[in-house]
Design a protein around this motif. Structure first.
Motif, PDB file in Angstrom:
ATOM      1  N   HIS A  40       4.044   6.515  -4.631  1.00 52.43           N
ATOM      2  CA  HIS A  40       3.482   5.340  -3.961  1.00 52.43           C
ATOM      3  C   HIS A  40       2.845   5.771  -2.636  1.00 52.43           C
ATOM      4  CE1 HIS A  40       5.696   2.230  -6.430  1.00 52.43           C
ATOM      5  NE2 HIS A  40       6.447   3.289  -6.660  1.00 52.43           N
ATOM      6  N   THR A  41       1.527   5.914  -2.606  1.00 48.58           N
ATOM      7  CA  THR A  41       0.883   6.345  -1.362  1.00 48.58           C
ATOM      8  C   THR A  41       0.856   5.225  -0.314  1.00 48.58           C
ATOM      9  OG1 THR A  41      -1.287   5.790  -2.312  1.00 48.58           O
ATOM     10  CG2 THR A  41      -0.546   8.071  -2.499  1.00 48.58           C
ATOM     11  N   LYS A  42       0.838   3.980  -0.755  1.00 41.44           N
ATOM     12  CA  LYS A  42       0.844   2.867   0.191  1.00 41.44           C
ATOM     13  C   LYS A  42       2.175   2.775   0.914  1.00 41.44           C
ATOM     14  CE  LYS A  42      -0.248  -2.072   0.513  1.00 41.44           C
ATOM     15  NZ  LYS A  42      -0.638  -3.286  -0.256  1.00 41.44           N
ATOM     16  N   ASN A  64      -4.314   6.759   1.087  1.00 39.22           N
ATOM     17  CA  ASN A  64      -3.977   5.702   0.136  1.00 39.22           C
ATOM     18  C   ASN A  64      -4.815   5.848  -1.133  1.00 39.22           C
ATOM     19  OD1 ASN A  64      -2.579   3.522  -0.757  1.00 39.22           O
ATOM     20  ND2 ASN A  64      -3.836   1.996   0.283  1.00 39.22           N
ATOM     21  N   SER A  95      -5.956   4.284  -4.929  1.00 35.27           N
ATOM     22  CA  SER A  95      -6.034   2.999  -5.631  1.00 35.27           C
ATOM     23  C   SER A  95      -6.388   3.139  -7.105  1.00 35.27           C
ATOM     24  CB  SER A  95      -7.069   2.092  -4.948  1.00 35.27           C
ATOM     25  OG  SER A  95      -8.343   2.718  -4.927  1.00 35.27           O
ATOM     26  N   ALA A 114       0.130   1.256  -5.329  1.00 37.47           N
ATOM     27  CA  ALA A 114      -1.022   2.036  -4.912  1.00 37.47           C
ATOM     28  C   ALA A 114      -0.597   3.493  -4.908  1.00 37.47           C
ATOM     29  CB  ALA A 114      -1.502   1.616  -3.525  1.00 37.47           C
TER      30      ALA A 114
END
Length: 299
Positions: free
Chosen positions: A175-177, A201, A203, A158
């Motif tokens: 990776h923001t998640k 986050n 997507s 993500a």
């Protein structure tokens, strides 16, 4: 009188010639035949580029201004990258995809490699172009000789659907998640992880790039800039860039090594404890909360 007639006929002849050349020039443009050098690319590695429809935007971080590039992408294209030309390794060029087939700009026109790279989110450096399939959490690798091949499958991805690369062929994913920016070697092995904060986050879509110790990102929260503070890359919103940017393209990095941004004021006669709490100030006027003025030598 004869001279006048000769001059007039010569003028008519030249006019007809110029008209024919103009028609030929217009025909070449309309038919897609480019004139060498007319649209030659001049990539500035201090700049960042991104797609705006079929147009390419050129952003100068030094002046915080952007403009349309001298040419655009082919109709129906998706994704944008700057990477070494596989035929001339010392030369950089633009890449894009049309229907998952990789195209590159040869200095005069876009050329279809007829190689399938599976998806559109690209970055290049070293001997490869890497392509991120954000939905499938996969990274593919392209070597210029045939279709791209699967390199790694991520457990879950993500973040911005974009890849940044360096000249050694390492690639980077945001990776923001996981709240991490991760460096991978050309075989997909993790080399380093940098903690990030301030990003929502992500997507799909977006992009990111690294220039002059600043990480530029376009995520679901809008356009952001990240600076390395207190051991992490801390992002905040910016109005310098539009929120409509998509899929950044930037030259391969020499190295990705964020430098800690010093948040301490450059005042030689201030003593600090716990990094930012003043203990004493020598002969200086100090404003507290912009409301109280204290003229003293000590707190």
């Amino acid at each position: 009188y004869r001279f006048r007639i000769f001059f007039f006929l010569s003028f008519i002849h030249i006019f007809v010639k110029m008209k024919s050349i103009l028609k030929l020039f217009i025909f070449m443009l309309v038919s897609g035949v480019m004139i060498p050098g007319l649209f030659a690319q001049n990539i500035n590695c201090d700049h960042i580029y991104w797609m705006d429809g079929d147009k390419i935007s050129d952003f100068d971080p030094a002046t915080k201004t952007y403009k349309n590039y001298s040419f655009g992408c082919p109709s129906g294209s998706s994704g944008l990258a700057i990477a070494p030309d596989f035929k001339k390794k010392d030369k950089l060029t633009f890449y894009t995809t049309v229907g998952s087939y990789l195209h590159y700009f040869d200095g005069t026109k876009w050329v279809n490699t007829n190689h399938n790279v599976n998806t559109v989110n690209m970055g290049g450096g070293g001997d490869f172009i890497y392509i991120l399939d954000g939905i499938g959490s996969r990274v593919y690798r392209y070597d210029g000789k045939g279709d791209a091949t699967l390199l790694i499958e991520l457990e879950s991805f993500a973040g911005p659907y974009d890849i940044v690369c360096d000249k050694k062929g390492n690639f980077y994913l945001l990776h923001t998640k996981l709240n991490k920016l991760i460096q991978y070697d050309p075989n997909g092995k993790i080399l380093k992880e940098f903690e990030v904060s301030g990003l929502s986050n992500q997507s799909s879509g977006g992009g990111f790039a690294f220039r002059d110790n600043v990480v530029y990102a376009n995520v679901s929260g809008g356009s952001m800039i990240g600076e390395f503070r207190n051991g992490k890359i801390m992002f905040s919103a910016t109005t310098t860039l539009p929120n409509t940017m998509n899929d950044f393209a930037s030259c391969p990095l020499d190295v990705f090594e964020p430098i800690e941004k010093d948040t301490t004021p450059v005042i030689t006669d201030v003593v600090f404890a716990d990094n930012n709490i003043p203990l004493s100030i020598k002969d200086r006027e100090v404003k507290l909360q912009s409301t109280i003025i204290v003229n003293t030598t000590e707190f």
